[in-house]
Design a protein around this motif. Sequence first.
Motif, PDB file in Angstrom:
ATOM      1  N   LYS A  89       0.828  -1.204   0.000  1.00 39.12           N
ATOM      2  CA  LYS A  89       0.000   0.000   0.000  1.00 39.12           C
ATOM      3  C   LYS A  89       0.865   1.259   0.000  1.00 39.12           C
ATOM      4  CE  LYS A  89      -4.023  -1.957   2.392  1.00 39.12           C
ATOM      5  NZ  LYS A  89      -4.817  -1.909   3.653  1.00 39.12           N
ATOM      6  N   PHE A  92       2.396   1.751  -3.451  1.00 36.75           N
ATOM      7  CA  PHE A  92       1.401   2.250  -4.405  1.00 36.75           C
ATOM      8  C   PHE A  92       1.157   3.749  -4.209  1.00 36.75           C
ATOM      9  CE2 PHE A  92      -0.383  -2.103  -5.369  1.00 36.75           C
ATOM     10  CZ  PHE A  92      -0.191  -2.006  -6.740  1.00 36.75           C
ATOM     11  N   GLU A  93       1.100   4.183  -2.947  1.00 37.57           N
ATOM     12  CA  GLU A  93       0.889   5.613  -2.677  1.00 37.57           C
ATOM     13  C   GLU A  93       2.078   6.432  -3.169  1.00 37.57           C
ATOM     14  OE1 GLU A  93      -0.266   9.375  -1.473  1.00 37.57           O
ATOM     15  OE2 GLU A  93      -1.412   7.562  -1.949  1.00 37.57           O
ATOM     16  N   LYS A  95       4.153   5.610  -5.571  1.00 37.97           N
ATOM     17  CA  LYS A  95       4.127   5.591  -7.035  1.00 37.97           C
ATOM     18  C   LYS A  95       3.069   6.548  -7.580  1.00 37.97           C
ATOM     19  CE  LYS A  95       3.917   2.548 -11.045  1.00 37.97           C
ATOM     20  NZ  LYS A  95       3.005   3.414 -11.797  1.00 37.97           N
ATOM     21  N   ARG A  96       1.934   6.633  -6.918  1.00 38.63           N
ATOM     22  CA  ARG A  96       0.879   7.556  -7.357  1.00 38.63           C
ATOM     23  C   ARG A  96       1.402   8.993  -7.403  1.00 38.63           C
ATOM     24  NH1 ARG A  96      -2.305  11.155  -5.346  1.00 38.63           N
ATOM     25  NH2 ARG A  96      -1.557  10.819  -3.210  1.00 38.63           N
ATOM     26  N   ARG A  97       2.182   9.364  -6.396  1.00 38.90           N
ATOM     27  CA  ARG A  97       2.702  10.729  -6.340  1.00 38.90           C
ATOM     28  C   ARG A  97       3.713  10.982  -7.462  1.00 38.90           C
ATOM     29  NH1 ARG A  97       3.407  12.194   0.058  1.00 38.90           N
ATOM     30  NH2 ARG A  97       1.629  10.982   0.829  1.00 38.90           N
ATOM     31  N   ASP A  99       3.733   9.350 -10.348  1.00 36.80           N
ATOM     32  CA  ASP A  99       2.971   9.338 -11.597  1.00 36.80           C
ATOM     33  C   ASP A  99       2.283  10.682 -11.836  1.00 36.80           C
ATOM     34  OD1 ASP A  99       3.729   6.734 -11.977  1.00 36.80           O
ATOM     35  OD2 ASP A  99       1.810   5.858 -11.330  1.00 36.80           O
ATOM     36  N   GLU A 100       1.753  11.300 -10.782  1.00 35.70           N
ATOM     37  CA  GLU A 100       1.087  12.597 -10.921  1.00 35.70           C
ATOM     38  C   GLU A 100       2.033  13.653 -11.480  1.00 35.70           C
ATOM     39  OE1 GLU A 100      -0.414  13.610  -7.107  1.00 35.70           O
ATOM     40  OE2 GLU A 100      -2.337  12.574  -7.398  1.00 35.70           O
ATOM     41  N   ARG A 101       3.308  13.533 -11.126  1.00 35.65           N
ATOM     42  CA  ARG A 101       4.309  14.503 -11.573  1.00 35.65           C
ATOM     43  C   ARG A 101       5.061  14.039 -12.814  1.00 35.65           C
ATOM     44  NH1 ARG A 101       3.417  14.499  -6.304  1.00 35.65           N
ATOM     45  NH2 ARG A 101       3.575  16.422  -5.077  1.00 35.65           N
ATOM     46  N   LYS A 102       4.617  12.879 -13.349  1.00 33.31           N
ATOM     47  CA  LYS A 102       5.240  12.311 -14.550  1.00 33.31           C
ATOM     48  C   LYS A 102       6.752  12.090 -14.349  1.00 33.31           C
ATOM     49  CE  LYS A 102       1.837  14.011 -17.867  1.00 33.31           C
ATOM     50  NZ  LYS A 102       0.830  14.316 -16.837  1.00 33.31           N
ATOM     51  N   LYS A 314       0.435  -0.032 -13.507  1.00 36.52           N
ATOM     52  CA  LYS A 314      -0.146   1.208 -14.024  1.00 36.52           C
ATOM     53  C   LYS A 314      -0.822   1.985 -12.911  1.00 36.52           C
ATOM     54  CE  LYS A 314       1.080   0.175 -18.186  1.00 36.52           C
ATOM     55  NZ  LYS A 314       2.177   0.905 -18.825  1.00 36.52           N
TER      56      LYS A 314
END
Length: 314
Positions: A89, A92-93, A95-97, A99-102, A314
Amino acid sequence: MHIFKNNFDNLNAEQIETLKEYFQGYDYRGAGYTFIANYIWRETHCLCWEIIEGYLFMAGGDCMIHEPNAIISMPLTKNGKYEIESLKKGLFEAKRRFDERKIPFAIELIPEHMVHLISDAFSEEIRVEHDRDQDEYVYLKDKLITLSGRALHKKKNHMNYFLKTYQYDTHRITRDMTEEVLELVRRCRLNRDYTEDELESLRMEEEAITQLLGFVEDEAVFSTAVYIDGTLEAFALGERLNNNTAVEHFEKANDSYRGLYQIICSEFCKNLPENIVYVNREEDMGIENLRKAKEALRPDHMEQRYSVDFCKIK
């Protein structure tokens, strides 16, 4: 822009205690897995951190562009345990951050004995790669003191030459020696040609040494200075890594004295606590001459480092 909400600047007492709990919460077996090691390089790598799902996550990057580009280490635990679901978990959190900033997401500098924790959490969704340039060289302390054995014969000859030629004194470094130590760091740069990138790297190293000198009187920090004719000509700085291992972060010597590098290494090891068996002398960063020098000292073993690319998630 920071991925995580805290940085290593202006830490309060509670934050320092929290960070130390996580760095001391597991035997990571890595030179970069200490509070001090991260603190002294905080400005170079623009480190940021946050507790997510009970783990300490850190990210860093190029301070010139102020963008983190990777999680720089394995997420840290403060209780010696990793629970697969909570770790998953947390990752994943993180990675989400990213991904948001590419920004590409990866975990780097993972100790070999911890790779399975990521593999267990993500199975076939990741790509694991051995990073040879980041493998750390670990030596037997007693071997570095004596340089005994046929394989170290040339190194021992240099040390013997120094012992026959020069008189010297050794001291533990104290804070009031800071400017004296930094003056030697600068002298070691003279009479050599460096590229702009090399000079910048040396400038960052000098800043890290300055920061470490602020901790030099802590009981977990180890240091030795060598004086010849009353002048500081060599020093080594390190710290305790775990119960039986020390890490040497910095070693400098005036190389106009043949054998002085062998002497400072030996004296640093002599001054380590009796229960220290191994000395981690860090990685070679893929620099050919540095690799040859570290291999020539015949490490007892290597602490291998791995990176994980979350290529299928993804």
